[in-house]
Design a protein around this motif. Sequence first.
Motif, PDB file in Angstrom:
ATOM      1  N   SER A   1      73.410 -43.641 -13.951  1.00  0.00           N
ATOM      2  CA  SER A   1      72.148 -44.346 -14.170  1.00  0.00           C
ATOM      3  C   SER A   1      71.447 -43.425 -14.703  1.00  0.00           C
ATOM      4  CB  SER A   1      71.630 -45.150 -13.051  1.00  0.00           C
ATOM      5  OG  SER A   1      70.929 -43.742 -11.829  1.00  0.00           O
ATOM      6  N   GLN A   2      70.205 -44.001 -15.547  1.00  0.00           N
ATOM      7  CA  GLN A   2      69.125 -43.458 -15.794  1.00  0.00           C
ATOM      8  C   GLN A   2      68.505 -42.507 -14.548  1.00  0.00           C
ATOM      9  OE1 GLN A   2      66.858 -46.069 -18.383  1.00  0.00           O
ATOM     10  NE2 GLN A   2      67.991 -45.120 -20.108  1.00  0.00           N
ATOM     11  N   SER A   3      68.489 -43.158 -13.426  1.00  0.00           N
ATOM     12  CA  SER A   3      67.435 -42.271 -12.136  1.00  0.00           C
ATOM     13  C   SER A   3      68.625 -41.830 -11.305  1.00  0.00           C
ATOM     14  CB  SER A   3      67.477 -44.244 -11.060  1.00  0.00           C
ATOM     15  OG  SER A   3      66.879 -45.659 -11.644  1.00  0.00           O
ATOM     16  N   ARG A   4      70.103 -42.097 -11.868  1.00  0.00           N
ATOM     17  CA  ARG A   4      71.412 -40.933 -11.262  1.00  0.00           C
ATOM     18  C   ARG A   4      70.535 -39.306 -12.253  1.00  0.00           C
ATOM     19  NH1 ARG A   4      76.077 -39.920  -8.673  1.00  0.00           N
ATOM     20  NH2 ARG A   4      76.133 -37.524  -8.658  1.00  0.00           N
ATOM     21  N   LEU A   5      70.088 -39.738 -13.827  1.00  0.00           N
ATOM     22  CA  LEU A   5      69.939 -38.175 -13.996  1.00  0.00           C
ATOM     23  C   LEU A   5      68.553 -38.105 -14.222  1.00  0.00           C
ATOM     24  CD1 LEU A   5      71.348 -36.209 -16.593  1.00  0.00           C
ATOM     25  CD2 LEU A   5      70.438 -37.986 -18.003  1.00  0.00           C
ATOM     26  N   ALA A   6      67.765 -38.466 -14.077  1.00  0.00           N
ATOM     27  CA  ALA A   6      66.729 -37.621 -13.499  1.00  0.00           C
ATOM     28  C   ALA A   6      66.629 -36.786 -12.483  1.00  0.00           C
ATOM     29  CB  ALA A   6      65.528 -39.369 -12.821  1.00  0.00           C
ATOM     30  N   SER A   7      67.609 -37.709 -11.663  1.00  0.00           N
ATOM     31  CA  SER A   7      67.286 -37.285  -9.381  1.00  0.00           C
ATOM     32  C   SER A   7      67.710 -35.761  -9.831  1.00  0.00           C
ATOM     33  CB  SER A   7      67.997 -37.926  -9.170  1.00  0.00           C
ATOM     34  OG  SER A   7      68.668 -37.579  -7.556  1.00  0.00           O
ATOM     35  N   GLU A   8      69.412 -36.000 -10.619  1.00  0.00           N
ATOM     36  CA  GLU A   8      70.490 -34.840 -11.129  1.00  0.00           C
ATOM     37  C   GLU A   8      69.621 -33.423 -11.634  1.00  0.00           C
ATOM     38  OE1 GLU A   8      72.603 -33.648  -9.561  1.00  0.00           O
ATOM     39  OE2 GLU A   8      72.862 -36.012  -9.249  1.00  0.00           O
ATOM     40  N   LEU A   9      68.420 -34.154 -12.678  1.00  0.00           N
ATOM     41  CA  LEU A   9      67.569 -32.981 -13.074  1.00  0.00           C
ATOM     42  C   LEU A   9      66.622 -32.810 -12.086  1.00  0.00           C
ATOM     43  CD1 LEU A   9      67.563 -34.887 -17.052  1.00  0.00           C
ATOM     44  CD2 LEU A   9      68.598 -32.275 -16.134  1.00  0.00           C
ATOM     45  N   THR A  10      65.762 -33.458 -11.359  1.00  0.00           N
ATOM     46  CA  THR A  10      64.640 -32.857 -10.423  1.00  0.00           C
ATOM     47  C   THR A  10      65.638 -31.898  -8.690  1.00  0.00           C
ATOM     48  OG1 THR A  10      63.959 -34.879 -10.850  1.00  0.00           O
ATOM     49  CG2 THR A  10      63.206 -33.638  -8.888  1.00  0.00           C
ATOM     50  N   LYS A  11      66.764 -31.797  -9.242  1.00  0.00           N
ATOM     51  CA  LYS A  11      67.512 -31.155  -7.963  1.00  0.00           C
ATOM     52  C   LYS A  11      67.045 -29.721  -9.078  1.00  0.00           C
ATOM     53  CE  LYS A  11      70.097 -34.803  -5.337  1.00  0.00           C
ATOM     54  NZ  LYS A  11      71.811 -35.174  -5.369  1.00  0.00           N
ATOM     55  N   VAL A  12      67.949 -29.764  -9.425  1.00  0.00           N
ATOM     56  CA  VAL A  12      68.282 -28.433  -9.805  1.00  0.00           C
ATOM     57  C   VAL A  12      67.313 -27.652 -11.167  1.00  0.00           C
ATOM     58  CG1 VAL A  12      70.688 -29.070 -11.019  1.00  0.00           C
ATOM     59  CG2 VAL A  12      68.779 -29.066 -12.478  1.00  0.00           C
ATOM     60  N   SER A  13      66.269 -28.672 -11.189  1.00  0.00           N
ATOM     61  CA  SER A  13      65.355 -28.020 -11.625  1.00  0.00           C
ATOM     62  C   SER A  13      63.979 -27.378 -10.956  1.00  0.00           C
ATOM     63  CB  SER A  13      64.313 -28.771 -12.757  1.00  0.00           C
ATOM     64  OG  SER A  13      64.299 -29.525 -12.358  1.00  0.00           O
ATOM     65  N   GLY A  14      63.615 -28.048 -10.358  1.00  0.00           N
ATOM     66  CA  GLY A  14      62.907 -28.155  -8.997  1.00  0.00           C
ATOM     67  C   GLY A  14      61.476 -28.582  -9.468  1.00  0.00           C
ATOM     68  N   SER A  15      60.966 -29.595 -10.789  1.00  0.00           N
ATOM     69  CA  SER A  15      60.281 -29.981 -11.822  1.00  0.00           C
ATOM     70  C   SER A  15      60.560 -31.538 -11.624  1.00  0.00           C
ATOM     71  CB  SER A  15      60.317 -29.646 -12.975  1.00  0.00           C
ATOM     72  OG  SER A  15      60.621 -28.535 -12.852  1.00  0.00           O
ATOM     73  N   ASN A  16      60.159 -32.302 -11.344  1.00  0.00           N
ATOM     74  CA  ASN A  16      59.732 -33.777 -11.778  1.00  0.00           C
ATOM     75  C   ASN A  16      60.429 -34.653 -12.408  1.00  0.00           C
ATOM     76  OD1 ASN A  16      60.330 -35.953 -10.056  1.00  0.00           O
ATOM     77  ND2 ASN A  16      57.972 -36.921 -11.510  1.00  0.00           N
ATOM     78  N   MET A  17      61.554 -35.160 -12.770  1.00  0.00           N
ATOM     79  CA  MET A  17      61.755 -36.142 -14.203  1.00  0.00           C
ATOM     80  C   MET A  17      61.931 -37.380 -13.535  1.00  0.00           C
ATOM     81  SD  MET A  17      62.525 -36.272 -17.052  1.00  0.00           S
ATOM     82  CE  MET A  17      62.440 -34.870 -17.808  1.00  0.00           C
ATOM     83  N   THR A  18      61.865 -38.149 -13.723  1.00  0.00           N
ATOM     84  CA  THR A  18      61.904 -39.487 -13.784  1.00  0.00           C
ATOM     85  C   THR A  18      62.432 -40.734 -14.814  1.00  0.00           C
ATOM     86  OG1 THR A  18      60.180 -40.552 -15.123  1.00  0.00           O
ATOM     87  CG2 THR A  18      59.132 -39.689 -13.477  1.00  0.00           C
TER      88      THR A  18
END
Length: 378
Positions: free
Chosen positions: A19-36
Amino acid sequence: MSVATGTVVRELRVARGWSQSRLASELTKVSGSNMTREYISRHWESGRTEPSPYWLRHLATVLDYPPELLEADVNRRGFLSHLAATSIAPVVASDLLSHGFSSRLHATGPTVDSWEAKLAQYGTDYMSQGAAQIQQRLTADLVVLQQQLDSPRMWAVAARLMTLFAKTYPGSDGNKAISWYRMAADAADRSEDTDIRVWVRGRAAIALGYEGASLVVANAFADQALAISDRHSLGRLNSLWGKAHAAAIRGDHGTARVLIDTSWREFDHSHSEEQTSDYAVPWWRVNVFLSLLAARLGDEKIAVKAQENARAELPAELPRFATHLDMHRGLMLARAGDRTQGVNIARAALDALPPEKHSLTLRMLMDEVADTKQSSVR
């Protein structure tokens, strides 16, 4: 970010079942920056906002697609070219332009003998390396070579390198591959070498026929090659196999079987002793051609025998072709009515091959197995 590229990102996400939420969560994990989720939806996937090079790198990381796979599926080339345009292309373009102009201004380019040695190396490397690796190297060399096209021998080198470059694009990808094959044929004509003229067109025919792509064009290239010369050659051999595959896919099984017989007679005169070059057609490789063709015809007996013959002499350093043979078995099962087992066998074979050794042809073959319907064998 264009709407087309936004669509590609969405398709990559969906292909992973995210889902878009899952992609946002994965991006947040690897980047250390918040993505929604909202940002992905309203900005990136809508095409409204351009991701920075920072986010492009993290998108590539979490989507976990190496370039050769990205190039193969769901119009992903748009994503690659866009990423290059935003974060890679200026440096690459500068290097390529520098090489090209340096060659022209200072006459420091390789000699024709050096180019022919490089050509031979590409023929070997293509058999074991992924399309993305070959494409990157060829791009740089073609920029230099185009500054040195001052003799028929140079045009002969260019024609063969351009043919390999065309093969790094799938034949179903718009007109990229076809355009390069046509330019390669024009370059071959300037070489004034009949064998090169026939080989380039024959290689295009078997490549497109084997992929099951652009069959009208494949047939046209084959017919051109056969009309240029009736002298036995690898170009004629490739042309005949290309026509046979095109006939089988069209459902003209009678013509395909006649062409198999004709192709074997040509092989008796034109086979290669070289085992590991894309410019060669030894015993094991012609049986790879036959294995897929027989699977498409629904002829299990011929397919199994061809697979046995190919495996008996297939060089151990070319595992990609063993994968082809396993996937042909999957196609044969799918066409016989056991689609689930056929897809499972083909998928397992592809997954067992390291991603860096994948070719675009294998990805297209996987699609053919997955999309096949039960054969109406006559």
